[in-house]
Design an enzyme around this catalytic site. Structure first.
Site, PDB file in Angstrom:
ATOM      1  N   CYS A   1       0.861  -1.178   0.000  1.00 27.00           N
ATOM      2  CA  CYS A   1       0.000   0.000   0.000  1.00 27.00           C
ATOM      3  C   CYS A   1       0.897   1.228   0.000  1.00 27.00           C
ATOM      4  O   CYS A   1       1.715   1.394   0.912  1.00 27.00           O
ATOM      5  CB  CYS A   1      -0.890  -0.013   1.246  1.00 27.00           C
ATOM      6  SG  CYS A   1      -1.869   1.487   1.510  1.00 27.00           S
TER       7      CYS A   1
ATOM      8  N   CYS B   1      -0.767   4.087  -6.441  1.00 29.90           N
ATOM      9  CA  CYS B   1      -1.629   3.344  -5.518  1.00 29.90           C
ATOM     10  C   CYS B   1      -1.714   1.918  -6.032  1.00 29.90           C
ATOM     11  O   CYS B   1      -1.908   1.706  -7.240  1.00 29.90           O
ATOM     12  CB  CYS B   1      -3.023   3.984  -5.447  1.00 29.90           C
ATOM     13  SG  CYS B   1      -4.231   3.031  -4.492  1.00 29.90           S
TER      14      CYS B   1
END
Length: 259
Positions: A74, A183
């Site tokens: 992440c 992302c």
């Protein structure tokens, strides 16, 4: 630490499976455990303190499963919490950051775009990286709403296409030749993104680089799995498990957990 122990990965939902897939492709003999904290997605809208607390909880869960290495799959968790995680836990960590360097090194127009979460773009770590690239213009765009749509399984929706067009067209107008996906959810949007971007604009994500780094760190710590057969892969989600299962393919079982 047992060399056959699993590699642990966590993300604020299903997006980090894009990282898991690259690791599994490069290191198919390694056992893995993937944790999708979908209940708390997206991390990009949370405070630094909240992101650190969630990252610690995710790490503790994976360490309870005897993981030998943790991949923070992440961008937002990496840029906000990786320093604290490494200070608190002895296990090796691998983080992911927007792959700006290859775009900066290869751009011909000296303009690159980055699509990322608010949490990543506002992080101190990201700002430190950007300051070192003085010879290019980096056009930043927060992907408001994209993670939520992906988590809802609406990757191919009209709403997704319209949102992406709103975010990407200004970058095209500014003459970027590279788009960096900041992302781990966003690689699942590449088919939609390619419908919007001209062909000459290259798309870069971090997946392959993270997989190579994982291989390197396993070797450095002498914890590579010596087994030659395919490893076992376990998936957990604390929200609706169906979306994660659909992303992975129906043959993968996803277990529910809660915290």
């Amino acid at each position: 630490m047992q060399t056959t122990a699993p590699i642990g990965l966590f993300d604020s939902g299903i997006g980090g499976t894009s990282i898991w897939k690259e690791i599994n492709l490069l290191l198919p003999n390694e056992n893995t455990i993937y944790l999708a904290d979908s209940k708390n997605a997206p991390y990009g809208l949370k405070s630094k303190e909240e992101i650190i607390a969630l990252s610690i909880k995710n790490t503790e869960f994976l360490l309870e499963q005897n993981c030998k290495l943790i991949v923070v799959a992440c961008n937002t968790a990496t840029t906000n919490a990786i320093k604290e995680l490494r200070a608190k836990f002895k296990v090796p960590f691998i983080g992911i950051e927007p792959a700006l360097k290859p775009a900066v090194n290869q751009t011909k127009t000296h303009k690159i775009g980055i699509l990322a979460t608010k949490g990543t773009l506002n992080s101190e770590l990201f700002h430190e990286k950007v300051k070192s690239y003085t010879n290019v213009t980096i056009i930043e765009q927060i992907g408001h709403g994209l993670v939520q749509l992906i988590e809802n399984g609406d990757i191919d929706s009209i709403e997704m296409y319209e949102l992406l067009t709103t975010y990407l067209q200004p970058m095209v107008d500014e003459n970027i030749d590279y788009l960096v996906l900041g992302c781990s959810h966003y690689p699942y949007l590449i088919p939609q993104i390619k419908k919007i971007l001209p062909r000459h604009i290259q798309i870069i994500d971090s997946g392959e680089a993270v997989a190579r780094q994982t291989k390197t760190v396993l070797a450095e710590h002498n914890i590579k799995n010596p087994n030659t057969q395919n490893g076992t892969n376990v998936f957990y989600s604390n929200s609706d498990t169906e979306v994660l299962q659909n992303i992975l393919g129906c043959s993968k079982k996803v277990s529910f957990f809660d915290f």
